[in-house]
Design a protein around this motif. Structure first.
Motif, PDB file in Angstrom:
ATOM      1  N   ASP A   1     135.626  -8.492   4.074  1.00 54.23           N
ATOM      2  CA  ASP A   1     135.568  -9.034   2.702  1.00 54.23           C
ATOM      3  C   ASP A   1     134.217  -8.843   2.041  1.00 54.23           C
ATOM      4  N   LEU A   2     133.667  -7.659   2.137  1.00 54.94           N
ATOM      5  CA  LEU A   2     132.367  -7.376   1.509  1.00 54.94           C
ATOM      6  C   LEU A   2     132.506  -6.658   0.179  1.00 54.94           C
ATOM      7  N   ILE A   3     133.759  -6.414  -0.244  1.00 58.18           N
ATOM      8  CA  ILE A   3     133.956  -5.721  -1.516  1.00 58.18           C
ATOM      9  C   ILE A   3     134.166  -6.762  -2.621  1.00 58.18           C
ATOM     10  N   PRO A   4     133.270  -6.823  -3.598  1.00 48.67           N
ATOM     11  CA  PRO A   4     133.453  -7.805  -4.686  1.00 48.67           C
ATOM     12  C   PRO A   4     134.778  -7.583  -5.410  1.00 48.67           C
ATOM     13  N   ALA A   5     135.353  -8.664  -5.887  1.00 48.21           N
ATOM     14  CA  ALA A   5     136.688  -8.600  -6.519  1.00 48.21           C
ATOM     15  C   ALA A   5     136.756  -7.534  -7.605  1.00 48.21           C
ATOM     16  N   GLU A   6     135.692  -7.429  -8.368  1.00 46.32           N
ATOM     17  CA  GLU A   6     135.766  -6.485  -9.508  1.00 46.32           C
ATOM     18  C   GLU A   6     135.840  -5.041  -9.042  1.00 46.32           C
ATOM     19  N   HIS A   7     135.485  -4.793  -7.830  1.00 46.76           N
ATOM     20  CA  HIS A   7     135.529  -3.405  -7.327  1.00 46.76           C
ATOM     21  C   HIS A   7     136.696  -3.165  -6.394  1.00 46.76           C
ATOM     22  N   HIS A   8     137.458  -4.236  -6.078  1.00 55.68           N
ATOM     23  CA  HIS A   8     138.458  -4.164  -5.017  1.00 55.68           C
ATOM     24  C   HIS A   8     139.464  -3.033  -5.231  1.00 55.68           C
ATOM     25  N   ALA A   9     140.109  -3.017  -6.374  1.00 53.98           N
ATOM     26  CA  ALA A   9     141.177  -2.028  -6.615  1.00 53.98           C
ATOM     27  C   ALA A   9     140.623  -0.604  -6.553  1.00 53.98           C
ATOM     28  N   ALA A  10     139.453  -0.397  -7.173  1.00 49.43           N
ATOM     29  CA  ALA A  10     138.882   0.959  -7.187  1.00 49.43           C
ATOM     30  C   ALA A  10     138.462   1.378  -5.781  1.00 49.43           C
ATOM     31  N   ALA A  11     137.814   0.452  -5.077  1.00 53.54           N
ATOM     32  CA  ALA A  11     137.362   0.792  -3.716  1.00 53.54           C
ATOM     33  C   ALA A  11     138.564   1.094  -2.826  1.00 53.54           C
ATOM     34  N   ARG A  12     139.626   0.341  -3.034  1.00 50.97           N
ATOM     35  CA  ARG A  12     140.845   0.544  -2.238  1.00 50.97           C
ATOM     36  C   ARG A  12     141.358   1.975  -2.475  1.00 50.97           C
TER      37      ARG A  12
END
Ligand code: BGC
Length: 773
Positions: free
Chosen positions: A565-576
């Motif tokens: 859980d080190l990916i901030p919410a605002e980046h979650h979809a893009a990082a995924r």
């Protein structure tokens, strides 16, 4: 070398010893003939209970009136001998007779003084240069006999033995002659601890599946299974004839007997016959990693029977996983065999070459799988005590434990302090806590954990860790060891050390905060929670681009960052999406090494990317789990590319065919595919998290796990996208099922469920549909 005892681990001083640590004066030092110490003593007529308490510096085997005491192997075991020396306790009532008795204690170099470490810089006499024994024979009225300087000594038929070297045994020298006395060594009895885990024992012997003779007239035996153990044979022939046994894990082209990957480990035995009919031999004080044996008989003799004998501290299984895919089932078997071969007193990296060391990184990534497959609680608890004994003053945890380099840094300076490896001191206790509810191990290791995370903080400029690149420098890290780059003309992305190190900085600090809270240390919990948040924000600032892409855009970074859980919410979809793309770009081939691999599939499952997880797991090309199985592996390989598709052996300089690290995927098979996990809030399987992520292509799947409460069984079958899942929970275990996106229209025992469901002990049938892909 004088011992300075340090209190590590609960029960250091276990009993008041009468005996002394006595060294045989017949001993000529490391690498020479082994010695025995012996004593004849009288017992009056009455049959009486008698117990033997015994230990040694080096390895021992004890005989009373010619009969062997117990069946344990490689006693007293391997610990950080300058801090802790194990002892055994045996009921020997059946061996003692009225009148004259004789006790012999055979001694050999073992891990204590055999050369350890690789190459020309191997370290002899790591913990001491004299073998010695210590024993108390105790009857109902107290001590009957104990070791002192009145004992005699002499040489054994074992003309040479060493952990890597093997053993030379001359059966013509079996009539033991006492030629010398003994001397009492200065030894601190406070170092003695009762052996803390299961003894090393033999597993059932394995017969050859094939045999042939090579051009030099030597006989090769294929035992069909790569093991940790030795060859046992019966030979018949003339006195002075010789049998040499060599070992290998693989055959090169044209069945070439290839053990170049053993490096400087000679790994052989030589037995000289006494010439009296059937003679049976297997080595006493070492073991090998092998599947094949090459036997050379010199003189007039022939092998009558031969088998390979696996040995392990943890021979018995506590879990199983099988599926409709034969390669996957073999992969699980290979993991079991790699664990057996590398759980011999210490969790080692490999059992065959001039290494065989308790590498901390390998142990931490494999710990959960080890606990799924066997009851590893006491084994790891013992190991953690050695890890704590080897921890450096500045908190750096050693690369392996017991650590031969700590007392001999001249050849191998700075062998401590690598993130991903040192984190074993935080991760393994946590695994034991969740799997066995072992709160005591958390408190026993707490101080060492704090010293470790403070060490990592000290090598970082605050939250971001910037490790030096030179091995041996303070803070050097192995990063994601052996992360594959694919075609090196157009290498795939790999993680940089600072990112890998900072990820583990967060993982251990975050875990320590949880552990401190469980132990009620609110101050520490708060401090570590604050520090973990600092690392989390710094990680995002340093390594996550506004596009959601992680700096190195490699599979390991995304897998570990998402899993923790080190990916901030605002980046979650893009990082995924970036994560998905790097795997698609790699043709669904694995792009992770030792620390990334155990996180890859759990991260994909966590993100609901079951389709990607399935493709990566089931692809049969290199790098891939099933590639090695398709190449005939019977254990887990160190490298994804240990053998080329044409059977060519990869560079033998660092190429073991028996490293359990990549077998850590079995944790995903139990926890995600079979869908049963331990819970941190009700550890020790008081609560079972039920969250199956079926991979339809693996149907049908069955798994079981034996826990303190009894046997947990989970099985599912998939028809189309409809899954029927059967779960059996023993008394004392409660299941918690929270339907997710992959559990469409779920029902339990025929009743639809929308919310979280509690499953009482007993058998339950869950039915749900997988989302249409
Ligand atoms: C060992 C591994 C270890 C690695 C770290 C290798 O030589 O076999 O088990 O994790 O070194 O560098």
């Amino acid at each position: 070398m004088n011992f300075q005892p340090k209190a590590v681990g609960g029960d250091l001083v276990s009993r008041a010893w009468s005996g002394d640590m006595i060294a045989p004066l017949s001993d000529r030092g490391q690498g020479t003939a082994a010695s025995f110490v012996a004593k004849t003593f009288i017992c009056d007529g009455t049959k009486m209970p008698a117990e033997l308490f015994i230990s040694a510096l080096g390895l021992y085997r004890c005989f009373i009136n010619g009969k062997r005491v117990g069946e344990d192997l490689l006693t007293p075991g391997w610990t950080s001998y300058d801090h802790r020396v194990a002892y055994q306790r045996y009921d020997v009532s059946h061996l003692i007779k009225s009148g004259q008795n004789r006790i012999e204690i055979w001694l050999a170099d073992g891990w204590y003084r055999s050369p350890l470490m690789w190459g020309q810089k191997a370290i002899p006499n790591c913990w001491g240069d004299r073998t010695a024994a210590m024993a108390d024979l105790v009857g109902p009225n107290g001590v009957i006999l104990s070791t002192d300087a009145s004992w005699q000594s002499g040489l054994l038929p074992i003309r040479k033995s060493g952990i890597y070297f093997g053993e030379i045994y001359d059966a013509r020298e079996e009539r033991l002659v006492e030629t010398h006395g003994t001397v009492t060594l200065p030894f601190d009895k406070a170092l003695l601890v009762a052996h803390e885990t299961a003894p090393v024992r033999e597993l059932p012997a394995i017969a050859p599946i094939d045999t042939w003779t090579d051009a030099e007239g030597r006989t090769i035996y294929d035992f069909g299974q790569n093991i940790g153990g030795y060859v046992l044979y019966t030979v018949r022939g003339a006195a002075g004839a010789e049998v040499r046994v060599e070992h290998s894990e693989v055959l090169g082209p044209d069945r070439y007997f290839d053990n170049r990957n053993y490096r400087t480990a000679q790994a052989h035995t030589i037995y000289t016959l006494r010439g009296t009919g059937d003679e049976t031999y297997s080595p006493h004080f070492t073991f090998f990693g092998f599947r094949y044996a090459r036997v050379t008989v010199t003189g007039n003799a022939h092998i009558v029977t031969i088998s390979s004998v696996p040995i392990s501290s943890l021979p018995n299984l506590a879990g199983s996983f099988s599926s409709g895919n034969a390669l996957v089932n073999r992969l699980v078997q290979n993991t079991i065999w790699s664990q057996r071969a590398n759980f011999i007193e210490v969790p080692t990296d490999c059992p065959q070459r001039d290494e065989r060391l308790g590498w901390t990184g390998d142990a931490q990534v494999f710990a959960a799988t080890a606990c799924w497959l066997t009851d590893s609680r006491t084994f790891f608890r013992k190991y953690l005590r050695d890890v704590m004994a080897d921890q450096r003053e500045d908190g750096a945890v050693s690369h392996f434990s017991p650590d031969p380099t700590r007392l001999h840094p001249e050849n191998f300076p700075g062998f401590a302090g690598s993130t991903g490896w040192g984190d074993a001191i935080v991760v393994i206790p946590w695994v034991l806590y969740t799997h066995y509810g072992d709160r005591a191990v958390l408190s026993e290791c707490l101080n060492a954990m704090v010293r470790w995370v403070n060490f990592v903080w000290s090598i970082s400029d605050g939250p971001i860790v910037r490790p030096p690149s030179r091995w041996g420098d303070r803070g050097f890290t192995f990063g994601d060891w052996l992360q594959p780059v694919g075609d090196n003309r157009k290498p795939r992305p790999t993680i940089a050390d600072d990112c890998a190190a900072t990820l583990y900085h967060f993982i251990s600090t975050d875990l320590l905060a949880k552990i401190a809270a469980i132990l009620g240390d609110e101050v520490l919990a708060e401090r570590m929670t604050g520090r973990a948040e600092e690392i989390r924000h710094a990680f995002a600032r340093e390594f996550i681009a506004p596009s959601g892409r992680i700096a190195h855009n490699d599979q390991t970074s995304y897998a570990l960052a998402f899993l923790h859980d080190l990916i901030p919410a605002e980046h979650h979809a893009a990082a995924r999406q970036h994560f998905r793309q790097v795997i698609v770009d790699a043709d669904y081939k694995i792009g992770t090494g030792f620390i990334g691999t155990p996180a890859l599939l759990p991260a994909l499952t966590k993100l609901g990317m079951d389709d990607i997880a399935e493709k990566v797991f089931l692809q049969e090309e290199v790098p891939g789990w099933l590639y090695q199985v398709s190449k005939g592996a019977t254990t887990i390989w160190e490298r994804w590319d240990s053998m080329a598709p044409d059977g060519t052996i990869y560079e033998p300089d660092m190429n073991s065919y028996n490293h359990y690290a990549y077998g850590a995927v079995c944790q995903w098979l139990f926890e995600n595919v079979a869908g049963i996990s331990p819970s941190a809030t009700a550890p020790g399987f008081a609560e079972v998290i039920v969250d199956p992520a079926p991979i339809a292509a693996l149907s049908p799947v069955t798994a079981h796990h034996d826990v303190r409460q009894g046997r947990i069984e989970a099985a599912w079958e998939c028809r189309g996208n409809r899954v029927t899942y059967r779960l059996t929970l023993p008394e004392g275990c409660v299941g918690r099922f929270r339907p997710g996106l992959r559990h469409q229209n779920p029902s339990i025992n025929g009743e639809p469920v929308a919310e979280e469901a509690i499953l009482r002990p007993g058998t339950h049938q869950l039915v749900f549909s997988l989302p249409q892909s």
